[in-house]
Scaffold this motif. Structure first.
Motif, short mmCIF file in Angstrom:
data_model
loop_
_atom_site.label_atom_id
_atom_site.label_comp_id
_atom_site.label_asym_id
_atom_site.label_seq_id
_atom_site.Cartn_x
_atom_site.Cartn_y
_atom_site.Cartn_z
N LYS A 156 -39.98 38.27 44.62
CA LYS A 156 -40.97 38.60 43.58
C LYS A 156 -41.19 40.10 43.44
O LYS A 156 -41.23 40.63 42.33
CB LYS A 156 -42.29 37.89 43.89
CG LYS A 156 -43.38 38.15 42.86
CD LYS A 156 -44.66 37.41 43.20
CE LYS A 156 -45.75 37.70 42.19
NZ LYS A 156 -47.03 37.00 42.52
N ASN A 157 -41.34 40.80 44.57
CA ASN A 157 -41.67 42.23 44.53
C ASN A 157 -40.46 43.14 44.69
O ASN A 157 -40.62 44.37 44.72
CB ASN A 157 -42.70 42.54 45.62
CG ASN A 157 -43.99 41.78 45.41
OD1 ASN A 157 -44.63 41.91 44.37
ND2 ASN A 157 -44.37 40.97 46.39
N LYS A 158 -39.28 42.53 44.83
CA LYS A 158 -38.04 43.29 44.98
C LYS A 158 -38.14 44.31 46.13
O LYS A 158 -37.92 45.51 45.95
CB LYS A 158 -37.67 43.99 43.67
CG LYS A 158 -37.33 43.03 42.55
CD LYS A 158 -36.87 43.76 41.30
CE LYS A 158 -36.50 42.78 40.20
NZ LYS A 158 -36.05 43.48 38.97
N ILE A 159 -38.52 43.79 47.29
CA ILE A 159 -38.64 44.62 48.49
C ILE A 159 -37.75 44.05 49.58
O ILE A 159 -37.69 42.84 49.77
CB ILE A 159 -40.10 44.65 48.99
CG1 ILE A 159 -41.02 45.29 47.95
CG2 ILE A 159 -40.21 45.40 50.33
CD1 ILE A 159 -42.48 45.23 48.32
N LEU A 160 -37.07 44.93 50.30
CA LEU A 160 -36.29 44.53 51.46
C LEU A 160 -37.03 45.00 52.71
O LEU A 160 -37.27 46.19 52.91
CB LEU A 160 -34.89 45.15 51.42
CG LEU A 160 -34.03 44.93 52.67
CD1 LEU A 160 -33.72 43.45 52.87
CD2 LEU A 160 -32.74 45.75 52.60
#
Length: 327
Positions: free
Chosen positions: A282-286
């Motif tokens: 959803k937040n495009k975080i790794l």
């Protein structure tokens, strides 16, 4: 409890005999609320094992206590009884006698079991005994259920898989508990597949890249979305990867984000998995976790773009966008 819709072919030790009887004889319901009583148990007088009776019985996870025909108990002779009130049909309160007896079920002997005397010709094996077994048939809901009150070990879990008990269910074993896995959406599958393709292209023959493949820990067998393990692939011909085989793991998270960032992270750190990544769809975080210590990781980093390097292959560049977005 996890419901099992399909019958099983076999279970090990005493369960092999019991469940094969269930599978063979419990297909035809002969009672309104119970199954045909085709399990034979032996009931003993605790003071004199020569006094015993064979009794037909059924499994019923709705019953807390095991119930036996009053006429059969009386034939054991010399047993003292107490009186209790039990709830019957339509919540009617009934007075029943209770006795202490020994019960043999398959190869298992249960000593000094308090049983309720009932005016029926067959017995009801309740949870006081059923909790000793991993899998039983629920006579009320007419479903297979996983009924182990304690932790399920890896050996139990594998035997259940081999026996077919877990067919048609997407499950994983976490800290001794069999858990239904959340269904994956189409974008989750897409990122999973594309991530595997990308890692295979840059790592080439340096490692094996597995997609949604189980790994075996001491008391768990989770299925990470992506698992990077040592070569060759023939190491895993007869087993799943162990912690010492694993370079790092990747979970792709949507509805499971909190679980992946907490429970799974602690689990992987506990078993010394060197590196663990979580992709927040959803937040495009790794999220990158490195250097396990006890049940957590000493290093935590987050990325939304750029190039990163893994611990196992420090010279290999990984483009974050290739893992977390459509770019």
């Amino acid at each position: 409890m996890i419901l099992f819709e399909s019958c099983i072919n076999q279970i090990y030790s005493v369960r092999t005999k019991l469940m094969s009887i269930v599978k063979g004889n419990y297909g035809n319901f002969q009672h309104q609320d119970f199954l045909s009583p085709d399990i034979v148990i032996t009931v003993f007088n605790p003071s004199d094992n020569s006094k015993n009776r064979e009794v037909k019985a059924i499994f019923d996870t709705g019953a807390v206590m095991t119930c036996l025909p009053e006429k059969e108990i009386e034939k054991l002779g010399g047993l003292n009884y107490s009186s209790i009130n039990v709830r019957g049909v339509n919540d009617i309160t009934l007075e029943r006698k209770t006795y202490f007896v020994n019960i043999q079920l398959g190869d298992n002997m249960f000593s000094n079991i308090e049983v309720v005397a009932i005016p029926k010709s067959y017995g009801v094996i309740g949870r006081d005994i059923l909790n000793s077994f991993k899998v039983v048939f629920d006579g009320i809901d007419k479903e297979w259920i996983y009924a182990c009150p304690g932790a399920c070990d890896i050996e139990d879990y594998h035997r259940m898989i081999e026996a077919g008990i877990l067919n048609n269910h997407h499950l994983e074993l976490i800290a001794g508990e069999i858990i239904e896995m959340s269904p994956k959406g189409t974008f989750h599958h897409f990122l999973n597949h594309r991530g595997v393709k990308y890692l295979r292209s840059i790592l080439e023959n340096e490692a094996e890249i597995m997609e949604s493949h189980p790994i075996t820990l001491l008391d768990s067998e989770p299925e990470p979305d992506i698992t990077i393990v040592r070569s060759p692939d023939t190491l895993y011909l007869n087993r799943h990867p162990y912690p010492e085989d694993i370079y790092w793991l990747i979970e792709i998270a949507d509805s499971t984000l909190n679980k992946d960032l907490m429970e799974k992270k602690n689990l992987y750190a506990k078993f010394n998995i060197p590196e663990y990544w979580v992709i927040d769809i959803k937040n495009k975080i790794l999220y990158v976790f490195q250097n396990p210590q006890a049940d957590d990781y000493k290093i935590t980093k987050t990325y939304q773009e750029g190039i990163i390097y893994m611990l196992a292959f420090p010279k290999v560049e990984i483009d974050v966008n290739k893992l977390i977005s459509l770019e």
